[in-house]
Scaffold this active site. Structure first.
Site, PDB file in Angstrom:
ATOM      1  N   GLY A  61      15.336 -22.448  51.333  1.00 49.67           N
ATOM      2  CA  GLY A  61      14.947 -22.792  50.012  1.00 49.67           C
ATOM      3  C   GLY A  61      15.040 -24.268  49.603  1.00 49.67           C
ATOM      4  O   GLY A  61      14.920 -25.152  50.517  1.00 49.67           O
ATOM      5  N   GLU A 115       7.323 -30.447  49.835  1.00 52.13           N
ATOM      6  CA  GLU A 115       6.147 -30.673  50.458  1.00 52.13           C
ATOM      7  C   GLU A 115       6.279 -30.356  52.213  1.00 52.13           C
ATOM      8  O   GLU A 115       5.449 -29.820  52.938  1.00 52.13           O
ATOM      9  CB  GLU A 115       5.681 -31.997  50.755  1.00 52.13           C
ATOM     10  CG  GLU A 115       5.279 -32.465  49.211  1.00 52.13           C
ATOM     11  CD  GLU A 115       3.813 -31.773  48.876  1.00 52.13           C
ATOM     12  OE1 GLU A 115       3.025 -31.595  49.740  1.00 52.13           O
ATOM     13  OE2 GLU A 115       3.687 -31.367  47.485  1.00 52.13           O
ATOM     14  N   HIS A 164       7.991 -28.051  53.675  1.00 58.26           N
ATOM     15  CA  HIS A 164       8.184 -26.489  53.752  1.00 58.26           C
ATOM     16  C   HIS A 164       6.628 -26.183  53.502  1.00 58.26           C
ATOM     17  O   HIS A 164       6.057 -25.176  54.248  1.00 58.26           O
ATOM     18  CB  HIS A 164       9.030 -25.928  52.789  1.00 58.26           C
ATOM     19  CG  HIS A 164      10.570 -26.143  52.934  1.00 58.26           C
ATOM     20  ND1 HIS A 164      11.220 -26.966  52.084  1.00 58.26           N
ATOM     21  CD2 HIS A 164      11.316 -25.743  53.906  1.00 58.26           C
ATOM     22  CE1 HIS A 164      12.455 -26.851  52.615  1.00 58.26           C
ATOM     23  NE2 HIS A 164      12.541 -26.199  53.501  1.00 58.26           N
ATOM     24  N   GLN A 172      25.721 -21.091  59.382  1.00 57.96           N
ATOM     25  CA  GLN A 172      25.480 -22.363  60.233  1.00 57.96           C
ATOM     26  C   GLN A 172      25.875 -23.689  59.427  1.00 57.96           C
ATOM     27  O   GLN A 172      25.725 -24.650  60.165  1.00 57.96           O
ATOM     28  CB  GLN A 172      23.875 -22.383  60.371  1.00 57.96           C
ATOM     29  CG  GLN A 172      23.090 -22.723  58.932  1.00 57.96           C
ATOM     30  CD  GLN A 172      21.554 -22.579  59.393  1.00 57.96           C
ATOM     31  OE1 GLN A 172      21.019 -21.706  59.462  1.00 57.96           O
ATOM     32  NE2 GLN A 172      21.098 -23.945  59.284  1.00 57.96           N
ATOM     33  N   SER A 187      13.338 -33.831  53.391  1.00 60.22           N
ATOM     34  CA  SER A 187      14.408 -32.915  53.375  1.00 60.22           C
ATOM     35  C   SER A 187      14.862 -32.265  52.007  1.00 60.22           C
ATOM     36  O   SER A 187      14.871 -33.249  51.052  1.00 60.22           O
ATOM     37  CB  SER A 187      15.604 -33.684  54.112  1.00 60.22           C
ATOM     38  OG  SER A 187      16.900 -33.033  53.814  1.00 60.22           O
TER      39      SER A 187
HETATM   40  O1  PAF Z   1      15.903 -25.419  59.341  1.00 62.06           O
HETATM   41  C1  PAF Z   1      16.488 -24.360  58.300  1.00 62.06           C
HETATM   42  O2  PAF Z   1      16.059 -24.788  57.231  1.00 62.06           O
HETATM   43  C2  PAF Z   1      17.608 -23.594  58.889  1.00 62.06           C
HETATM   44  O3  PAF Z   1      18.268 -24.015  59.879  1.00 62.06           O
HETATM   45  C3  PAF Z   1      16.658 -22.195  59.423  1.00 62.06           C
HETATM   46  C4  PAF Z   1      15.665 -22.279  60.535  1.00 62.06           C
HETATM   47  C5  PAF Z   1      15.823 -21.621  58.187  1.00 62.06           C
HETATM   48  C6  PAF Z   1      17.808 -20.994  59.537  1.00 62.06           C
HETATM   49  O4  PAF Z   1      18.513 -20.990  58.559  1.00 62.06           O
END
Ligand code: PAF
Length: 283
Positions: free
Chosen positions: A31, A35, A37, A61, A187
């Protein structure tokens, strides 16, 4: 636009597309879309008949609970942005229990050393979390292709390794890094930078570019030392690591090998915000 919070209706819908011969693309995200994404979504739409965008801030993660807490969550805004991109997208925005069940824990993976360096060294358990969530998403969605940004180049290589180890029939597509006008890699974390830091963080890109120039004539060791010195003299950012590594194995370049491809990788802090970037050096 179809929005799914639960996996079963998504599996059923995708099943009907698949049985009518449609190809499925997946763009996994956490989420706070920008740009960068949207460029992944655009590429997915060019290459696949139907595209699923998953939106899920994956807790396993994050090695730092504060980072997880502060990670921007902007679902309504994300949906509006995706709606503008394409009317026909499928959005999968589950909660943690829907994906993980009762126990929100990582599986452990052996990525043959790719997970031990750089991000893996500084973020304990990070790639087990990434591997776990990607395996879950691939199992539910069974995409033909999945799209990831090269900004997280180590992640991209690890996901390629994951599909190789698990023999999953999905093509992993790496997409170029999108940058702000200053050169700063796009980012979701950039939104948290002060305007001063956002401007000063362009130093990361400029340093990578200079490293690329130096790579033609200087050794990897020389460039690493040069970058470390540059950062020591730059008060706005704190360097966590700078490495020159083989693109395939991610092993540190000790001596340049003929025919091998190398990338420079960097992580630095602007206040408490961690930024990463990378750049190919010889192609
Ligand atoms: O790059 C990311 O945004 C995350 O690491 C991902 C690949 C969506 C996994 O949660």
């Amino acid at each position: 636009m179809q929005i799914f919070k639960e996996k079963q209706p998504l599996i059923t819908t995708l099943g009907s597309y698949k049985s009518s011969g449609k190809t499925i693309g997946l763009v996994p995200t956490m989420g706070a879309l920008h740009e960068g994404h949207l460029s992944l979504v655009k590429q997915a739409l060019e290459e696949c008949d139907k595209v699923v965008v998953s939106i899920f801030v994956n807790p396993t993660q994050f090695d730092n609970p504060q980072d997880l807490e502060k990670y921007p969550r902007t679902l309504e805004q994300d949906i509006a942005l995706l709606k503008q991109a394409h009317e026909d997208l499928l959005i999968f925005a589950p909660n943690a229990n829907e994906l993980y069940g009762e126990k929100i824990i990582s599986e452990h993976f052996d990525f043959q050393g790719l997970e031990k360096v750089m991000e893996g060294k500084y973020r304990t358990g990070h790639f087990d979390g990434v591997g776990t969530i990607i395996k879950l998403l691939f199992t539910i969605i069974q995409p033909d292709k999945a799209f990831f940004g090269e900004k997280d180049f180590q992640q991209l290589q690890i996901i390629r390794k994951l599909t190789e180890i698990l023999k999953l029939p999905v093509e992993i597509v790496g997409c170029p890094i999108l940058r702000e006008d200053s050169g700063l890699a796009r980012s979701s974390r950039n939104e948290r930078l002060s305007s001063l830091h956002r401007e000063k963080a362009a130093f990361i890109y400029n340093t990578l570019k200079k490293s690329r120039q130096l790579f033609g004539t200087k050794s990897a060791d020389y460039i690493v030392k040069w970058v470390e010195d540059e950062f020591k003299n730059y008060p706005y950012l704190e360097l966590e690591y700078f490495e020159i590594a083989d693109t395939q194995t991610l092993k540190k370049a000790e001596q340049k090998k003929k025919g091998a491809q190398y990338r420079a990788f960097i992580a630095a802090y602007a206040d408490d915000i961690r930024l990463i970037d990378n750049m190919p050096l010889n192609n």
